[in-house]
Design a protein around this motif. Structure first.
Motif, PDB file in Angstrom:
ATOM      1  N   ILE A 123      18.756  54.349  -5.395  1.00 56.52           N
ATOM      2  CA  ILE A 123      18.100  53.083  -5.708  1.00 56.52           C
ATOM      3  C   ILE A 123      18.248  52.839  -7.205  1.00 56.52           C
ATOM      4  O   ILE A 123      17.933  53.700  -8.025  1.00 56.52           O
ATOM      5  N   ILE A 124      18.739  51.645  -7.537  1.00 51.52           N
ATOM      6  CA  ILE A 124      19.099  51.331  -8.915  1.00 51.52           C
ATOM      7  C   ILE A 124      18.441  50.020  -9.326  1.00 51.52           C
ATOM      8  O   ILE A 124      18.471  49.046  -8.573  1.00 51.52           O
ATOM      9  N   THR A 125      17.864  50.013 -10.512  1.00 50.56           N
ATOM     10  CA  THR A 125      17.300  48.787 -11.059  1.00 50.56           C
ATOM     11  C   THR A 125      18.356  48.072 -11.891  1.00 50.56           C
ATOM     12  O   THR A 125      18.959  48.666 -12.786  1.00 50.56           O
ATOM     13  N   LEU A 126      18.589  46.807 -11.558  1.00 53.30           N
ATOM     14  CA  LEU A 126      19.560  45.987 -12.286  1.00 53.30           C
ATOM     15  C   LEU A 126      18.883  44.749 -12.841  1.00 53.30           C
ATOM     16  O   LEU A 126      17.958  44.212 -12.220  1.00 53.30           O
ATOM     17  N   ASP A 127      19.355  44.268 -13.971  1.00 51.74           N
ATOM     18  CA  ASP A 127      18.997  42.926 -14.420  1.00 51.74           C
ATOM     19  C   ASP A 127      19.596  41.950 -13.405  1.00 51.74           C
ATOM     20  O   ASP A 127      20.744  42.106 -12.982  1.00 51.74           O
ATOM     21  N   GLY A 128      18.838  40.952 -13.015  1.00 51.17           N
ATOM     22  CA  GLY A 128      19.316  40.022 -12.008  1.00 51.17           C
ATOM     23  C   GLY A 128      20.639  39.366 -12.359  1.00 51.17           C
ATOM     24  O   GLY A 128      21.428  39.037 -11.468  1.00 51.17           O
ATOM     25  N   ILE A 129      20.921  39.204 -13.653  1.00 51.93           N
ATOM     26  CA  ILE A 129      22.151  38.539 -14.061  1.00 51.93           C
ATOM     27  C   ILE A 129      23.383  39.417 -13.828  1.00 51.93           C
ATOM     28  O   ILE A 129      24.520  38.958 -13.907  1.00 51.93           O
ATOM     29  N   TRP A 130      23.188  40.699 -13.516  1.00 53.25           N
ATOM     30  CA  TRP A 130      24.316  41.587 -13.247  1.00 53.25           C
ATOM     31  C   TRP A 130      24.717  41.595 -11.773  1.00 53.25           C
ATOM     32  O   TRP A 130      25.761  42.148 -11.419  1.00 53.25           O
ATOM     33  N   VAL A 131      23.905  41.032 -10.907  1.00 48.52           N
ATOM     34  CA  VAL A 131      24.110  41.181  -9.465  1.00 48.52           C
ATOM     35  C   VAL A 131      25.477  40.671  -9.019  1.00 48.52           C
ATOM     36  O   VAL A 131      26.215  41.354  -8.294  1.00 48.52           O
ATOM     37  N   GLY A 132      25.846  39.474  -9.423  1.00 47.96           N
ATOM     38  CA  GLY A 132      27.120  38.916  -8.988  1.00 47.96           C
ATOM     39  C   GLY A 132      28.298  39.719  -9.479  1.00 47.96           C
ATOM     40  O   GLY A 132      29.284  39.929  -8.751  1.00 47.96           O
ATOM     41  N   GLU A 133      28.212  40.189 -10.718  1.00 47.53           N
ATOM     42  CA  GLU A 133      29.288  40.973 -11.299  1.00 47.53           C
ATOM     43  C   GLU A 133      29.500  42.273 -10.518  1.00 47.53           C
ATOM     44  O   GLU A 133      30.631  42.659 -10.195  1.00 47.53           O
ATOM     45  N   PHE A 134      28.394  42.944 -10.184  1.00 45.26           N
ATOM     46  CA  PHE A 134      28.482  44.191  -9.422  1.00 45.26           C
ATOM     47  C   PHE A 134      28.945  43.913  -7.990  1.00 45.26           C
ATOM     48  O   PHE A 134      29.684  44.709  -7.406  1.00 45.26           O
ATOM     49  N   ALA A 159       3.178  31.405 -11.762  1.00 45.34           N
ATOM     50  CA  ALA A 159       3.448  31.991 -10.444  1.00 45.34           C
ATOM     51  C   ALA A 159       3.314  30.958  -9.335  1.00 45.34           C
ATOM     52  O   ALA A 159       4.127  30.921  -8.401  1.00 45.34           O
ATOM     53  N   ASP A 160       2.292  30.106  -9.421  1.00 37.73           N
ATOM     54  CA  ASP A 160       2.005  29.171  -8.326  1.00 37.73           C
ATOM     55  C   ASP A 160       2.789  27.869  -8.421  1.00 37.73           C
ATOM     56  O   ASP A 160       3.241  27.329  -7.401  1.00 37.73           O
ATOM     57  N   GLU A 161       2.942  27.343  -9.641  1.00 34.52           N
ATOM     58  CA  GLU A 161       3.512  26.011  -9.822  1.00 34.52           C
ATOM     59  C   GLU A 161       4.966  26.001 -10.289  1.00 34.52           C
ATOM     60  O   GLU A 161       5.718  25.070  -9.976  1.00 34.52           O
ATOM     61  N   VAL A 162       5.352  27.027 -11.026  1.00 33.77           N
ATOM     62  CA  VAL A 162       6.674  27.023 -11.653  1.00 33.77           C
ATOM     63  C   VAL A 162       7.713  27.792 -10.830  1.00 33.77           C
ATOM     64  O   VAL A 162       8.835  27.311 -10.631  1.00 33.77           O
ATOM     65  N   LEU A 163       7.365  28.978 -10.349  1.00 35.18           N
ATOM     66  CA  LEU A 163       8.344  29.788  -9.625  1.00 35.18           C
ATOM     67  C   LEU A 163       8.930  29.088  -8.397  1.00 35.18           C
ATOM     68  O   LEU A 163      10.135  29.240  -8.127  1.00 35.18           O
ATOM     69  N   PRO A 164       8.158  28.324  -7.631  1.00 33.86           N
ATOM     70  CA  PRO A 164       8.767  27.678  -6.459  1.00 33.86           C
ATOM     71  C   PRO A 164       9.865  26.679  -6.792  1.00 33.86           C
ATOM     72  O   PRO A 164      10.652  26.322  -5.908  1.00 33.86           O
ATOM     73  N   LEU A 165       9.951  26.233  -8.049  1.00 34.61           N
ATOM     74  CA  LEU A 165      10.971  25.234  -8.404  1.00 34.61           C
ATOM     75  C   LEU A 165      11.955  25.746  -9.453  1.00 34.61           C
ATOM     76  O   LEU A 165      12.716  24.977 -10.036  1.00 34.61           O
ATOM     77  N   THR A 166      11.992  27.062  -9.645  1.00 36.59           N
ATOM     78  CA  THR A 166      12.800  27.616 -10.724  1.00 36.59           C
ATOM     79  C   THR A 166      14.258  27.815 -10.324  1.00 36.59           C
ATOM     80  O   THR A 166      14.624  27.765  -9.150  1.00 36.59           O
ATOM     81  N   PHE A 167      15.080  28.070 -11.347  1.00 34.74           N
ATOM     82  CA  PHE A 167      16.497  28.378 -11.174  1.00 34.74           C
ATOM     83  C   PHE A 167      16.801  29.655 -11.948  1.00 34.74           C
ATOM     84  O   PHE A 167      16.034  30.075 -12.810  1.00 34.74           O
ATOM     85  N   TYR A 168      17.948  30.256 -11.641  1.00 37.77           N
ATOM     86  CA  TYR A 168      18.365  31.488 -12.307  1.00 37.77           C
ATOM     87  C   TYR A 168      19.753  31.323 -12.901  1.00 37.77           C
ATOM     88  O   TYR A 168      20.564  30.528 -12.425  1.00 37.77           O
ATOM     89  N   ARG A 169      20.020  32.108 -13.930  1.00 33.98           N
ATOM     90  CA  ARG A 169      21.346  32.099 -14.544  1.00 33.98           C
ATOM     91  C   ARG A 169      22.389  32.592 -13.532  1.00 33.98           C
ATOM     92  O   ARG A 169      22.087  33.470 -12.720  1.00 33.98           O
ATOM     93  N   PRO A 170      23.615  32.086 -13.594  1.00 27.07           N
ATOM     94  CA  PRO A 170      24.652  32.569 -12.678  1.00 27.07           C
ATOM     95  C   PRO A 170      24.997  34.023 -12.984  1.00 27.07           C
ATOM     96  O   PRO A 170      25.313  34.363 -14.138  1.00 27.07           O
ATOM     97  N   PRO A 171      24.943  34.906 -11.986  1.00 25.70           N
ATOM     98  CA  PRO A 171      25.183  36.332 -12.234  1.00 25.70           C
ATOM     99  C   PRO A 171      26.671  36.666 -12.263  1.00 25.70           C
ATOM    100  O   PRO A 171      27.175  37.435 -11.438  1.00 25.70           O
ATOM    101  N   LEU A 172      27.375  36.095 -13.222  1.00 20.26           N
ATOM    102  CA  LEU A 172      28.821  36.229 -13.310  1.00 20.26           C
ATOM    103  C   LEU A 172      29.238  36.825 -14.652  1.00 20.26           C
ATOM    104  O   LEU A 172      28.550  36.630 -15.666  1.00 20.26           O
TER     105      LEU A 172
END
Length: 455
Positions: free
Chosen positions: A101-112, A395-408
């Motif tokens: 089990i490995i902890t990764l920064d979310g932005i590394w997921v696509g690259e891996f 947590a309640d108002e912002v996360l449901p409408l958020t976006f993430y950086r492309p993991p590339l």
């Protein structure tokens, strides 16, 4: 398929990664599992290391023993620069070795994922009952090309902070929620009437680094209707980017922001201090500002009256409904993901451990005695954030409408190009020219115009 940078040094990987696969067994029938994270006792992320060693491992081993399963779990600590941790992890996985089990920064997921180092979760893993407590938007922290590769466990969100005292002095509402970019500019113009006050701090330029991209350009692009990457191509020079750079021109060319502050190496920290002193009216930032900077007891720029003096609002789209997906409000988030090593000898047991680490009980234990932080789980946030209205708001108002950086793999270079585009506008270049200069450089970074959407 493009091969990311982590796929190049095969020989080096075999030398550094060690022998054997993950999750070795023992001769007495005991299964061995290993957890890794960039955390170490007495050093980097010490609280996470203590939680894994003192809570997760003994609890999981006890629970499995009660079910008649003998398992021995060990922790592989690390306390290095994130890029060093990333490189070692990639080399381990490349060689078919490394922890289970490995902890990764979310932005590394696509690259891996592109390199074949991690694999999508299967149907049984996607049936885990914990998913119902992780919002769809937050799940994307662990996503790439429509697949989920792990379980997100911690995240954050971006908002607009505002100084209520300055707003009152300028005749603005202290329960402010802008619904367009024009609303932000209008508030800035009202604040400009106050002496020695910077109306708007919108991170820009290269000195601010990733803060320019994450707190400024990316949420604004989402608000203009186009994320920086649509899943197939990078966004080039077009109406969305020009609108974003146009807002920078309105702020810094219109006397609503301090352009010199954007060029200083410590400019971001200085903006925090000035906000705490009541010298900045509106500041775009993540929840880190609230919990890590302005905290009355432990902040780097503490505000004794933070809870009553600081307001926060969602980031509006350019105009109502103009945001990506037709949204009225947008945000950007980051965070960490825990993934499985596909070379492990005990994949089912390893997923049980992964699910256990991301259970409500485990995440609550991780937060016990620590400063409140936003987790990926709504049920945990309801408990651990109950005493903090700002973090609960995110947590309640912002996360449901958020976006993430492309993991590339190309993202860091694209981010720098966006920072340079804002720097040009802040220095006086018109937005259209700055956008076209950005696209010219982008073409080289991403390998050709066919990878770019827009002009």
């Amino acid at each position: 398929m493009r091969v990311s940078w982590v796929g190049g040094a095969v020989a080096v990987g075999l030398l550094l990664a060690g022998c054997g696969g993950a999750g070795d067994g023992t001769g007495d029938g005991t299964a061995r599992l290993t957890i890794s994270a960039n955390a170490v006792a007495g050093g980097k992320n010490a609280e996470e290391a203590a939680w894994i060693e003192e809570w997760v491992i003994p609890r999981f081993e006890q629970e499995q023993a009660a079910r008649g399963v003998e398992v021995s779990v060990s922790f592989e600590p690390s306390g290095v620069d994130d890029e060093q941790y990333k490189t070692k992890t990639a080399l381990d996985l490349q060689a078919g070795a490394g922890p289970d089990i490995i902890t990764l920064d979310g932005i590394w997921v696509g690259e891996f994922a592109q390199a074949g180092y991690i694999e999508p979760l299967d149907a049984a893993q996607l049936a885990w009952d914990g998913w119902e407590h992780i919002p769809e938007a937050v799940r994307q922290l662990a996503g790439f090309e429509g697949e989920l590769y792990g379980i997100p466990w911690g995240t954050d969100g971006r908002v607009l902070y505002y100084h209520k005292g300055l707003f009152a002095e300028a005749g603005l509402p202290t329960d402010w929620q802008p619904r367009s970019w024009e609303d932000i500019l209008a508030a800035g113009r009202a604040l400009a009437a106050l002496d020695e006050v910077i109306p708007i701090q919108l991170n820009g330029g290269t000195a601010m680094g990733e803060a320019t991209t994450m707190q400024g350009v990316l949420p604004l692009l989402a608000g203009a209707g186009a994320p920086i990457h649509d899943g197939a191509r990078w966004l080039g020079a077009g109406p969305e980017l020009e609108a974003v750079l146009g807002l920078y021109a309105d702020v810094y060319g219109g006397g609503l922001g301090d352009p010199l502050l954007q060029q200083e190496a410590q400019g971001r920290d200085k903006s925090f201090q000035r906000f705490a002193e009541g010298r900045v009216g509106i500041l775009a930032e993540g929840d880190y500002l609230w919990r890590g900077v302005l905290d009355p007891d432990s902040g780097t720029a503490p505000m004794a009256d933070r809870d009553t003096a600081v307001g926060y609002a969602k980031i509006p789209a350019l105009t109502p409904g103009a945001g990506a997906g037709g949204q009225d409000f947008v945000s950007m988030s980051g965070g960490s993901v825990r993934v499985l090593n596909p070379a492990g000898d005990h994949p089912e047991l390893a997923f049980e451990l992964l699910a256990f680490m991301n259970s409500a009980e485990a995440l609550q234990a991780a937060m016990d005695g620590q400063d409140a932080r936003i987790t990926a789980r709504t049920d945990v946030n309801e408990i651990v954030l109950a005493g903090d209205p700002m973090l609960s708001f995110v947590a309640d108002e912002v996360l449901p409408l958020t976006f993430y950086r492309p993991p590339l793999a190309e993202y860091p270079q694209v981010s720098l190009l966006l920072q340079e585009a804002t720097a040009r506008v802040i220095s006086g270049t018109d937005p259209v020219t700055a956008a076209r200069t950005y696209q010219d450089a982008l073409t080289e970074v991403v390998g050709g115009a066919e990878h770019i959407a827009g002009r």
